[in-house]
Scaffold this motif. Structure first.
Motif, PDB file in Angstrom:
ATOM      1  N   PRO A 154       0.655  -1.341   0.021  1.00 35.72           N
ATOM      2  CA  PRO A 154      -0.069  -0.128   0.023  1.00 35.72           C
ATOM      3  C   PRO A 154       0.763   1.302  -0.020  1.00 35.72           C
ATOM      4  N   GLY A 155       1.886   1.087   0.545  1.00 34.18           N
ATOM      5  CA  GLY A 155       2.670   2.490   0.651  1.00 34.18           C
ATOM      6  C   GLY A 155       3.878   2.493  -0.456  1.00 34.18           C
ATOM      7  N   GLY A 156       4.041   1.440  -1.300  1.00 33.31           N
ATOM      8  CA  GLY A 156       4.989   1.395  -2.137  1.00 33.31           C
ATOM      9  C   GLY A 156       5.943  -0.054  -2.208  1.00 33.31           C
ATOM     10  N   LEU A 157       7.193  -0.048  -2.654  1.00 31.49           N
ATOM     11  CA  LEU A 157       7.824  -1.309  -2.799  1.00 31.49           C
ATOM     12  C   LEU A 157       7.967  -1.732  -1.279  1.00 31.49           C
ATOM     13  N   GLU A 158       7.891  -3.005  -1.065  1.00 31.25           N
ATOM     14  CA  GLU A 158       8.160  -3.771   0.154  1.00 31.25           C
ATOM     15  C   GLU A 158       9.353  -4.929  -0.366  1.00 31.25           C
ATOM     16  N   ARG A 159      10.314  -5.147   0.594  1.00 28.74           N
ATOM     17  CA  ARG A 159      11.463  -5.933   0.355  1.00 28.74           C
ATOM     18  C   ARG A 159      11.352  -6.958   1.653  1.00 28.74           C
ATOM     19  N   SER A 160      11.413  -8.209   1.437  1.00 23.16           N
ATOM     20  CA  SER A 160      11.331  -8.991   2.566  1.00 23.16           C
ATOM     21  C   SER A 160      12.153 -10.232   2.401  1.00 23.16           C
ATOM     22  N   GLY A 161      12.574 -10.875   3.645  1.00 16.07           N
ATOM     23  CA  GLY A 161      13.145 -12.099   3.403  1.00 16.07           C
ATOM     24  C   GLY A 161      13.992 -12.442   4.601  1.00 16.07           C
ATOM     25  N   ASP A 162      14.880 -13.365   4.728  1.00 12.48           N
ATOM     26  CA  ASP A 162      15.834 -13.820   5.599  1.00 12.48           C
ATOM     27  C   ASP A 162      17.129 -13.369   5.020  1.00 12.48           C
ATOM     28  N   LEU A 163      18.234 -13.658   5.901  1.00 13.31           N
ATOM     29  CA  LEU A 163      19.614 -13.320   5.167  1.00 13.31           C
ATOM     30  C   LEU A 163      19.892 -14.210   4.161  1.00 13.31           C
ATOM     31  N   ARG A 164      19.604 -15.450   4.065  1.00 15.92           N
ATOM     32  CA  ARG A 164      19.817 -16.518   2.840  1.00 15.92           C
ATOM     33  C   ARG A 164      19.371 -15.840   1.484  1.00 15.92           C
ATOM     34  N   ALA A 165      18.135 -15.152   1.834  1.00 12.84           N
ATOM     35  CA  ALA A 165      17.382 -14.500   0.594  1.00 12.84           C
ATOM     36  C   ALA A 165      18.121 -13.329   0.169  1.00 12.84           C
ATOM     37  N   ALA A 166      18.734 -12.573   1.190  1.00 15.34           N
ATOM     38  CA  ALA A 166      19.368 -11.380   0.729  1.00 15.34           C
ATOM     39  C   ALA A 166      20.656 -11.730   0.090  1.00 15.34           C
ATOM     40  N   LEU A 167      21.424 -12.851   0.671  1.00 14.41           N
ATOM     41  CA  LEU A 167      22.809 -13.551  -0.001  1.00 14.41           C
ATOM     42  C   LEU A 167      22.181 -14.046  -1.451  1.00 14.41           C
ATOM     43  N   SER A 168      21.192 -14.742  -1.636  1.00 14.94           N
ATOM     44  CA  SER A 168      20.779 -15.182  -2.801  1.00 14.94           C
ATOM     45  C   SER A 168      20.550 -14.117  -3.849  1.00 14.94           C
ATOM     46  N   SER A 169      19.960 -13.082  -3.562  1.00 18.31           N
ATOM     47  CA  SER A 169      19.625 -11.898  -4.569  1.00 18.31           C
ATOM     48  C   SER A 169      21.278 -11.363  -4.950  1.00 18.31           C
ATOM     49  N   THR A 170      22.028 -11.212  -3.884  1.00 19.32           N
ATOM     50  CA  THR A 170      23.319 -10.622  -3.938  1.00 19.32           C
ATOM     51  C   THR A 170      24.247 -11.762  -4.944  1.00 19.32           C
ATOM     52  N   ALA A 171      24.273 -12.987  -4.801  1.00 23.32           N
ATOM     53  CA  ALA A 171      24.788 -14.051  -5.499  1.00 23.32           C
ATOM     54  C   ALA A 171      24.269 -14.114  -6.906  1.00 23.32           C
ATOM     55  N   ARG A 172      23.007 -13.889  -7.092  1.00 22.49           N
ATOM     56  CA  ARG A 172      22.396 -13.861  -8.653  1.00 22.49           C
ATOM     57  C   ARG A 172      22.724 -12.781  -9.413  1.00 22.49           C
ATOM     58  N   ALA A 173      22.923 -11.481  -8.787  1.00 20.88           N
ATOM     59  CA  ALA A 173      23.491 -10.381  -9.135  1.00 20.88           C
ATOM     60  C   ALA A 173      24.866 -10.672  -9.954  1.00 20.88           C
ATOM     61  N   ALA A 174      25.663 -11.262  -8.899  1.00 19.45           N
ATOM     62  CA  ALA A 174      26.982 -11.528  -9.224  1.00 19.45           C
ATOM     63  C   ALA A 174      27.308 -12.746 -10.461  1.00 19.45           C
ATOM     64  N   ALA A 175      26.257 -13.603 -10.418  1.00 17.22           N
ATOM     65  CA  ALA A 175      26.336 -14.504 -11.402  1.00 17.22           C
ATOM     66  C   ALA A 175      25.919 -13.864 -12.959  1.00 17.22           C
ATOM     67  N   GLU A 176      24.918 -13.259 -12.814  1.00 12.93           N
ATOM     68  CA  GLU A 176      24.523 -12.469 -14.033  1.00 12.93           C
ATOM     69  C   GLU A 176      25.684 -11.538 -14.495  1.00 12.93           C
ATOM     70  N   LEU A 177      26.416 -11.102 -13.739  1.00 15.01           N
ATOM     71  CA  LEU A 177      27.499 -10.007 -14.115  1.00 15.01           C
ATOM     72  C   LEU A 177      28.463 -11.037 -14.686  1.00 15.01           C
ATOM     73  N   LEU A 178      28.880 -11.946 -13.968  1.00 12.87           N
ATOM     74  CA  LEU A 178      30.190 -12.856 -14.297  1.00 12.87           C
ATOM     75  C   LEU A 178      29.852 -13.874 -15.284  1.00 12.87           C
ATOM     76  N   GLY A 179      28.661 -14.169 -15.611  1.00 10.28           N
ATOM     77  CA  GLY A 179      28.067 -14.738 -16.838  1.00 10.28           C
ATOM     78  C   GLY A 179      27.816 -14.158 -17.907  1.00 10.28           C
ATOM     79  N   GLY A 180      27.710 -12.683 -17.990  1.00  9.39           N
ATOM     80  CA  GLY A 180      27.130 -12.092 -19.141  1.00  9.39           C
ATOM     81  C   GLY A 180      28.573 -11.130 -19.904  1.00  9.39           C
ATOM     82  N   PRO A 181      28.042 -10.372 -20.763  1.00  2.93           N
ATOM     83  CA  PRO A 181      29.109  -9.474 -21.507  1.00  2.93           C
ATOM     84  C   PRO A 181      29.751  -8.519 -20.592  1.00  2.93           C
ATOM     85  N   HIS A 182      29.037  -8.042 -19.340  1.00  4.48           N
ATOM     86  CA  HIS A 182      29.732  -6.981 -18.649  1.00  4.48           C
ATOM     87  C   HIS A 182      30.931  -7.281 -17.914  1.00  4.48           C
ATOM     88  N   ALA A 183      31.019  -8.684 -17.730  1.00  9.69           N
ATOM     89  CA  ALA A 183      32.048  -9.312 -17.089  1.00  9.69           C
ATOM     90  C   ALA A 183      33.355  -8.761 -17.683  1.00  9.69           C
TER      91      ALA A 183
END
Length: 195
Positions: A117-146
């Motif tokens: 209702p108030g806008g964007l909401e982000r939720s989860g535990d530490l593993r979820a936050a680390l997963s999002s971070t690892a996914r961002a790294a994997a996309e970088l390292l596996g793509g042309p921007h590496a």
């Protein structure tokens, strides 16, 4: 790319400054260790620092519970990302153990993102936050921007970043910090040679 600096209060250790200037969350996690070749500075010194980093990084709205073993896991992931990004930067092969650790972290459910209702909401535990971070790294390292990963040329900085400049000639992780210090030092050195 504009630098984002977030200052957090850390109980016993005083202020902890987090900057998000690398152009990728994985590289920003790796950047929580400074001066890797001497005088190492670790901004994730305790579980509370890591919890605050997840909020500062925009991964979660509330700091998650973090235990000492969670901090150790995040540190292993951080170092794996750093080594993988360094391998990409130098054209070396990825270390298999680092690749597997990154993939394992990315395999967990990422942080939840919903429109509340108030806008964007982000939720989860530490593993979820680390997963999002690892996914961002994997996309970088596996793509042309590496191929655009660079290391800051300012001494003693060792921050990795994506060179998204027009000519791909960026030399510093952040112009307002390392870039200004390097230019000021060069100016002083020229003045000494002329005097």
């Amino acid at each position: 790319m504009a630098a984002i600096k977030v200052t957090c209060q850390s109980g016993y250790y005083g202020r902890v400054d987090f900057t998000f200037i690398s152009g990728n969350l994985g590289l920003d996690l790796a950047g929580t260790v400074g001066q890797r070749r001497g005088g190492r500075v670790d901004l994730l010194d305790n579980p509370e620092d890591l919890a605050r980093w997840t909020v500062s990084a925009g991964l979660l709205d509330e700091p998650p519970a973090v235990r000492d073993d969670d901090l150790a896991l995040a540190a292993r992931l951080r170092e794996s990302i750093y080594r993988l990004a360094t391998a990409a930067r130098t054209g070396s092969a990825y270390d298999e153990a680092d690749r597997l650790l990154l993939n394992e972290a990315a395999g967990h459910a990422p942080a939840g993102v919903t429109l509340g209702p108030g806008g964007l909401e982000r939720s989860g535990d530490l593993r979820a936050a680390l997963s999002s971070t690892a996914r961002a790294a994997a996309e970088l390292l596996g793509g042309p921007h590496a191929a655009l990963i660079r290391e800051c040329e300012a001494n003693p900085c060792t921050r990795l970043y994506i060179d998204a400049s027009h000519r791909r000639t960026r030399r510093w992780c952040d112009m307002r910090g390392c870039g200004n210090r390097a230019k000021a030092a060069a100016f002083r050195a020229r003045g000494q040679h002329q005097g």
